[in-house]
Write an enzyme that holds these catalytic residues in place. Structure first.
Site, short mmCIF file in Angstrom:
data_model
loop_
_atom_site.label_atom_id
_atom_site.label_comp_id
_atom_site.label_asym_id
_atom_site.label_seq_id
_atom_site.Cartn_x
_atom_site.Cartn_y
_atom_site.Cartn_z
CG ASP A 26 -2.24 1.03 0.85
OD1 ASP A 26 -1.81 1.73 -0.01
OD2 ASP A 26 -3.21 0.79 1.42
C1 BGC Z 1 -4.96 3.41 -0.22
C2 BGC Z 1 -4.82 2.37 -1.13
C3 BGC Z 1 -4.68 3.06 -2.65
C4 BGC Z 1 -3.54 3.83 -2.69
C5 BGC Z 1 -3.26 4.63 -3.87
C6 BGC Z 1 -3.57 4.13 -0.19
O1 BGC Z 1 -3.86 5.27 0.71
O2 BGC Z 1 -4.99 2.74 0.99
O3 BGC Z 1 -6.13 1.76 -1.01
O4 BGC Z 1 -4.83 2.18 -3.76
O5 BGC Z 1 -3.62 4.64 -1.68
O6 BGC Z 1 -3.98 5.78 -4.09
#
Ligand code: BGC
Length: 754
Positions: free
Chosen positions: A265
């Site tokens: 993530d």
């Molecule tokens: C989120 C993800 C997301 C990623 C990219 C993160 O903060 O938890 O779900 O895909 O950001 O935007």
């Protein structure tokens, strides 16, 4: 002469065919198996080129191998539409004008359709949009279990039941990937709240892990065949999930045989050694060199844990240690290359399509299939256009865009039909009277309750559109809701409207259950989710009866927060606490803090309710929810009869066929979701009263009957025995329950397992 040229060119062709292919490197040769191509590409790469592939180069991309023509990886959120292009180094939009997408309904709505064919058309359409925009990876779908209605991201997930989520996630994944785009199943695992999402360390029993929190991920990996998966921010067993040995090495790759890419993530990595050893392949996250240390500037990519620190670590090693670590790097590169060969280097992949009418239609159909009619006393709904001359539409959510907000799933859409616009489309401009009723802006003054009452009394019907709104704390990434109740004084507005006009329908726009202190005084209630591009049309079609609602709740609508297992214990069960019993505000309050500070304290959460999540909890303690899991009404009625089993005794590894007749006994065509639950009558371990083990959605004309058939095997009977680390079936009697919800059971039958 002509003949001579023909002869020469034919010779050339033969020559090209016999030796020309050797000019094509194996990794570029489509006729070769992927594994051979992966090995060939890997053998041509330097260590620096390999390490470059293991971390981001911009917000949403990571390098390929420019020298070899291996393309970059481009990711996009997900999971409800293809996010706008953002700047290379900043979250701000890039200002492109070709990226206005179709917004599809939130995944809670998809789950509420209880219809895997809806997941299939959803996956195909969003996959086509991702492909057209040249994405390698779609960051979704999400299948974290709905553990508490306060979780700010529940709307991005598929509800509280592992079986329902498993059945719904598989077609989404398969259909996206048929477009040559990898899904990135997220957030693996135990990311069940946003509060302290970066540092909460989850303590959960193995039984709850395997029975509740892992099955939908397993289905997405094993049955769906997802080509990538996203490690979550939180910790489990004291290790961040982005480099968690148990989750990524033992379970994901070991038990499930995952051969795709593990993506972090964004900013979820916090240790080079752990990331190298514990199964992470690709580190993403911008403006940070990992979870904890803000670099505060652009181009921090070289400082990522999987960038220079990794290179330096390997260069400082010698002999076997260096070899072993290079072998780990090679494995990661293999996983990424495999994903690239399956996607952007697959020359046969389709071309996709973007923001088409067809996709908007798909979006509307899914929305119409997922809207849930929660209550409809005295047939308040449908409000047929011919029956009314004035409808009062009240509530900020009638005219609030819901494709925007909520965090990373926010979208830049080609268009969004607002609820009030949908109402005008269906009833005509002249029939719609609008009032705001309440405002999320504390400085804005709106009509008084008396004014609302007076207007409500004058109209033939009232439709209130309220709920949450994807602002911070109101169904939004990064924070949990602070209260179960509706915000902005909506309860008073609803009570006033319902008191003034008995034909008042309340439409809740949300991805979560909310408290409904007014439930008994309102005759009609609809769960209207976040529905995307065609939201207003879908809602108005259901309200007017053009569409007969057929969705059912994918989670329990608790009467009060304490009725939810996660809220029935101490603070350690939710929202978690530090080892000294603090609330953690000193270590994290929405902003990331430097690693050094995070390491000082641990924020722990114990899932004390164990396997008793959602209906499993309220059934165990006989708690009356406002609306139970699986509940949803229709404008027609269904009768169940002739429940029959094909045998009374079932060998553990045998099969049992259950049939039931369902008849549409009302006046209009409608869809019914027939649910099958199984309970173990006597067991040496504590088990849920009953658990969902099969379902089917059938559409019936008035008077029509269909026989619905379910085939059960041992997976419907088993529990996870943590001591043996295996699934067990105990012989004895079991009960099959068939019904219209987890509480509206229309028939049951017993059988014995030998
Ligand atoms: C989120 C993800 C997301 C990623 C990219 C993160 O903060 O938890 O779900 O895909 O950001 O935007």
């Amino acid at each position: 002469m002509k003949r001579f040229y023909c002869y020469v060119s034919a010779l050339c062709l033969v020559w090209a065919a016999s030796c020309g292919s050797s000019d094509v490197p194996v990794y570029l040769d489509d006729s070769k198996p992927i594994e051979e191509r992966v090995e060939d590409a890997l053998s041509r790469m330097t260590l620096e080129e390999k390490v470059a592939m293991l971390h981001a180069q911009s917000k949403f991309s990571s390098p390929g191998v420019p020298r070899l023509g291996i393309p970059e990886v481009w990711c996009s959120d997900g999971p409800h539409g293809i996010r706008e292009e953002v700047l290379w180094d900043e979250w701000g939009g890039a200002g492109w004008t070709n990226d206005y997408c179709t917004a599809f309904p939130a995944l809670t709505c998809l789950a509420a359709s209880w219809d895997p064919s809806m997941s299939a058309i959803y996956g195909k359409a969003i996959g086509e949009e991702a492909r057209y925009r040249n994405k390698t990876v779609l960051l979704g779908p999400g299948v974290n279990i709905y553990r508490t209605p306060l979780n700010g991201r529940n709307f991005e997930y598929m509800g509280e039941d592992p079986y329902l989520a498993s059945r719904m996630v598989v077609p989404y994944i398969r259909n996206v990937q048929e477009q040559g785009v990898a899904t990135c199943l997220k957030h693996f695992a135990l990311n069940n709240q946003e509060y302290h999402r970066h540092d909460v360390n989850v303590e959960v029993s193995d039984r709850a892990l395997y029975e509740i929190y892992l099955p939908a991920f397993k289905a997405g990996v094993v049955e769906g065949g997802t080509w990538s998966i996203m490690g979550s921010y939180n910790l489990y067993d004291g290790e961040h999930c982005c480099h968690n040995k148990r989750l990524l090495v033992d379970i994901l790759r070991g038990e499930w045989g995952f051969d795709g890419t593990v993506i972090s993530d964004w900013g979820g990595v916090s240790d080079t050694r752990q990331a190298l050893d514990n199964g992470l392949d690709l580190e993403y996250g911008t403006w940070t060199d990992g979870l904890a240390r803000n670099s505060g500037g652009s181009d921090a990519y070289d400082n990522y844990y999987m960038a220079n620190p990794l290179l330096e670590m390997i260069r400082s090693e010698e002999g076997d240690a260096a070899k072993a670590d290079i072998a780990k790097v090679d494995d990661k590169v293999r996983n990424i290359l495999r994903m690239i060969f399956r996607t952007s280097m697959d020359r046969t992949r389709p071309y996709g399509s973007f923001a088409t009418q067809e996709h908007a239609d798909v979006s509307r159909r899914i929305a119409e299939n997922g809207i849930v009619l929660l209550k409809n006393d005295n047939s308040v709904l449908p409000i047929r256009p011919a029956e009314v001359s004035k409808i009062l539409v009240v509530g900020e959510n009638a005219s609030r865009r819901m494709t925007i907000g909520g965090g990373s799933s926010s979208l830049k859409v080609k268009y969004e039909v607002l609820p009030v616009e949908g109402m005008r489309n269906v009833y005509g401009e002249d029939k719609i009277v609008c009032m705001k009723g309440y405002s999320s802006n504390p400085d804005e003054k709106v009509e008084s309750l008396d004014e609302l009452r007076a207007a409500a009394a004058e109209c033939d019907a009232v439709v209130f559109f309220g709920g949450l709104n994807k602002k911070g704390y109101q169904d939004c990434e990064g924070a949990d809701r602070k209260e179960f109740g509706l915000p902005y004084g909506q309860d008073e507005v609803i009570a006033a409207l319902a008191g003034a006009n008995p034909r008042t329908a309340v439409v809740i726009i949300s991805g979560n259950a909310v408290a409904m202190p007014w439930v008994d005084s309102v005759n009609a209630i609809v769960e209207g989710w976040y529905l995307g591009t065609e939201a207003g049309n879908a809602l108005a079609n259901v309200i007017s009866g053009a569409v007969n609602p057929s969705g059912k709740l994918p989670f329990t609508y608790y009467a009060k927060l304490e009725d939810c297992g996660a809220h029935a214990f101490d603070a350690k069960c939710y929202p978690g606490e530090t080892s000294e019993g603090g609330d953690g505000s000193d270590i994290y309050a929405g902003e990331r803090k430097p690693t050094e500070q995070l390491e000082k304290k641990v924020f722990n959460e114990r899932y004390s309710e164990d396997i008793f999540v959602g209906y499993r909890w309220v059934d165990l303690y006989n708690i009356e929810p406002t609306f139970p899991f699986g509940h949803g009404l229709s404008y027609t009625t269904f009768e169940y009869s002739n429940l029959a089993l094909d045998r009374e005794t079932m060998p553990v590894d045998g099969r049992l066929t259950v049939t039931v007749d369902v008849r549409n006994t009302g006046p209009v065509r409608g869809g019914e979701i027939v649910q099958l639950y199984v309970g173990d009558n006597e067991s040496t371990v504590e088990r849920p009263v009953r658990e969902l083990k099969a379902f089917d959605k059938v559409f019936l004309d008035p008077g029509e009957t269909k026989s619905v058939k379910f085939v059960l095997d041992r997976t419907a009977l088993q529990y996870f025995d943590a001591d043996r680390h295996d699934w067990q079936v105990e012989p004895g009697t079991f009960t099959v329950y068939v019904g219209a919800s987890s509480r509206d059971l229309r028939g049951k039958a017993e059988f014995t397992v030998e």
